[in-house]
Every structure is written in C-alpha cells, then in structure tokens.
Design an enzyme around this catalytic site. Sequence first.
Site, mmCIF file in Angstrom:
data_model
loop_
_atom_site.group_PDB
_atom_site.id
_atom_site.type_symbol
_atom_site.label_atom_id
_atom_site.label_comp_id
_atom_site.label_asym_id
_atom_site.label_seq_id
_atom_site.Cartn_x
_atom_site.Cartn_y
_atom_site.Cartn_z
ATOM 1 N N GLY A 1 0.918 -1.145 0.072
ATOM 2 C CA GLY A 1 -0.001 0.000 0.118
ATOM 3 C C GLY A 1 0.909 1.448 0.089
ATOM 4 N N ARG B 1 7.170 1.614 0.839
ATOM 5 C CA ARG B 1 7.666 0.371 1.043
ATOM 6 C C ARG B 1 8.033 -0.204 -0.136
ATOM 7 N NH1 ARG B 1 3.141 -2.742 3.995
ATOM 8 N NH2 ARG B 1 3.890 -1.530 5.736
ATOM 9 N N ARG C 1 1.910 11.286 -8.581
ATOM 10 C CA ARG C 1 1.102 11.169 -7.569
ATOM 11 C C ARG C 1 1.968 10.462 -6.304
ATOM 12 N NH1 ARG C 1 -4.671 11.777 -7.171
ATOM 13 N NH2 ARG C 1 -5.670 12.092 -9.338
ATOM 14 N N ARG D 1 -0.310 -8.375 -3.385
ATOM 15 C CA ARG D 1 -0.532 -7.579 -2.399
ATOM 16 C C ARG D 1 0.203 -7.853 -1.182
ATOM 17 N NH1 ARG D 1 -2.127 -3.700 1.070
ATOM 18 N NH2 ARG D 1 -3.256 -4.469 2.997
ATOM 19 N N SER E 1 -0.036 -4.422 5.840
ATOM 20 C CA SER E 1 -0.367 -4.624 6.969
ATOM 21 C C SER E 1 -1.661 -4.928 7.529
ATOM 22 C CB SER E 1 0.316 -3.445 7.858
ATOM 23 O OG SER E 1 -0.347 -2.348 7.436
ATOM 24 N N ASP F 1 -1.161 -4.427 14.178
ATOM 25 C CA ASP F 1 -2.030 -3.948 15.294
ATOM 26 C C ASP F 1 -2.763 -5.529 15.671
ATOM 27 O OD1 ASP F 1 -2.188 -2.905 12.646
ATOM 28 O OD2 ASP F 1 -2.486 -0.792 14.077
ATOM 29 N N ARG G 1 6.675 -0.566 10.101
ATOM 30 C CA ARG G 1 5.805 -0.927 9.055
ATOM 31 C C ARG G 1 6.398 -0.620 7.829
ATOM 32 N NH1 ARG G 1 1.048 0.575 12.460
ATOM 33 N NH2 ARG G 1 0.513 2.566 11.676
HETATM 34 N N1 6CR Z 1 -8.787 -0.818 8.742
HETATM 35 C C1 6CR Z 1 -7.770 -1.441 9.223
HETATM 36 N N2 6CR Z 1 -7.598 -1.482 10.411
HETATM 37 C C2 6CR Z 1 -6.312 -1.686 11.125
HETATM 38 CL CL1 6CR Z 1 -6.238 -2.104 12.509
HETATM 39 C C3 6CR Z 1 -5.157 -2.221 10.074
HETATM 40 N N3 6CR Z 1 -3.960 -2.367 10.295
HETATM 41 C C4 6CR Z 1 -3.514 -2.263 8.874
HETATM 42 N N4 6CR Z 1 -4.102 -1.714 7.973
HETATM 43 C C5 6CR Z 1 -3.626 -1.301 6.619
HETATM 44 O O1 6CR Z 1 -2.805 -0.460 6.779
HETATM 45 C C6 6CR Z 1 -3.676 0.908 6.258
HETATM 46 C C7 6CR Z 1 -4.325 1.617 7.318
HETATM 47 O O2 6CR Z 1 -3.381 2.082 8.451
HETATM 48 C C8 6CR Z 1 -4.659 0.287 5.229
HETATM 49 O O3 6CR Z 1 -4.045 0.239 4.104
HETATM 50 C C9 6CR Z 1 -4.986 -1.312 5.678
HETATM 51 O O4 6CR Z 1 -4.895 -2.056 4.714
HETATM 52 C C10 6CR Z 1 -5.473 -1.740 8.785
HETATM 53 N N5 6CR Z 1 -6.573 -1.266 8.278
#
Ligand code: 6CR
Length: 234
Positions: free
Chosen positions: A21, A25, A44, A88, A91, A205, A218
């Site tokens: 994403g 990275r 962009r 893909r 995280s 997380d 990250r």
């Molecule tokens: N909804 C959501 N929630 C948690 Cl706890 C996340 N931890 C990593 N991501 C990812 O990281 C980005 C958001 O920080 C998004 O691209 C998502 O794919 C998460 N997205």
Amino acid sequence: MSTPHIEAKKGDIAKTVLLPGDPLRAKFIADNFLEDVKQFNAVRNMFGYTGKYKGKEISVMGTGMGIPSIGIYSYELINEYGVENLIRIGSAGAYSKDLDLYDVVIAMGSCSDSNFAHQFDLEGTFSAICDYDLLRKAVNVAEEKNIDVHVGNVFSADIFYNQKSEEWKKWEKMGVLAVEMESYGLYLTAKANNARALTILTISDSFHSDKQTTPEERQTSFTKMMEIALELGE
Ligand SMILES: Nc1nc(Cl)c2ncn([C@@H]3O[C@H](CO)[C@@H](O)[C@H]3O)c2n1
C-alpha cells in the site's frame, strides 16, 4: 503510452508485481532486494520499480490505501501493461486472538463492507478468493523458509475508524483472521480481468492488545512477507 495514473511505457512492468500500500515500502523493496532497478512511475508519488530478484524480473509498486485506490492501479496494471500476477503485501489488524504482532497471514478469502462488487450486477454475493496456484506456491515457499503462515479469511474494510467499535467481534466470530483495506478490491479486479492475485499480510496491530508497531517498522520491517512474495516471480 501511459494511463491516467501510471506513466510507464509498454514493457516497463514485469508480469508479476508486488503491491504494498505504501509507495515508500515499494522503494524499500527496490532498494534492498532488487538488482538492475528501473523506476517506472512517480505519478502522485505512487512509486513503481522493475528489477531482478535472483535473476528473475519482478516489479513492485505502491497502491495507496483502500479498495478504490487498489482498484485503479490493479485495473491499469492488468489491462494496460499485461500484468498477470498481482501480489499485495501489506499490514493488517488481528481479529483472531491466535495472532501476534509480526505474524504472517495469507488471505485465502476476503470479506468486505464495500460496494465494489455492485459494478458486476450479480444477483447474490460473490466470494472474493485468491488464486489457488499463487496460494499454494506461497505456502510452499513459507514452509521452505520456516516462516509460519496463517491462511484464511480477512475483512477488507472501507472504514478505518469505525464508529461501531464492537463490529469487529462479529467478524471474529465468523473466523475472520484480520482486517485490512485492499484485498477485496484486488481479488474482484483480478478475477474480472483474468489475472491472478494473492494477499500476504503482516500483523501490525491487534484488537486483543494495545501493542502497536511504529510507522517506521511498518515501512521497513515486515521482511518475511516480502521474502515469500519475491519468490513468486516467474
Ligand atoms: N482498517 C484497518 N484496520 C487496521 Cl487495525 C489495520 N492495520 C493495518 N491496516 C492496513 O493499513 C492501512 C491503514 O493503516 C490500510 O491500507 C490497511 O490495509 C489496517 N486497516
């Protein structure tokens, strides 16, 4: 040639593309894992690079956050640049209590609250699943490298700060392992445009603890999922 979002010329992009994403990275992977690197996109600041990993050509490009964003880039990579394998790497937040920070999850399926499937006008719910051959290869590579992987369903959310703060527990009850925000858009776009896709995630997380990784971690750590994905080039 170019597209509204990618300035690459035909032939600049490999058949297999890793899709983090975060474009930084993508730069980290290009700088640390690839040889003979050429940058093919900076539109962009969604950086894209093509290089060689163990002699095989492979590309890496950021997608941004969210299903709309990965929907744009995956569509153009497949239809304008002939990309066949879209992997893909990202995280995710752990819904399952069996997952710890830095665990690796491979999304066999992807659930969502997104309307992205409405464009296909199906009378029912389409199951967004990964490509089986890529999944099998990734699991085999992980075993060879002694990397534990958790394979199962993920939730691809449209909302990061969900006001329904207990909503995640319903998905956990359905066995959903983790939450991220892109795989559902990638899987639908790949299936609808005859390409193969897979999502490999690292837990950053957890909904069961306050432990967190830092944005710097990250961006640069999470190398286990990178090492698996890099082996999937053809
Ligand atoms: N909804 C959501 N929630 C948690 Cl706890 C996340 N931890 C990593 N991501 C990812 O990281 C980005 C958001 O920080 C998004 O691209 C998502 O794919 C998460 N997205």
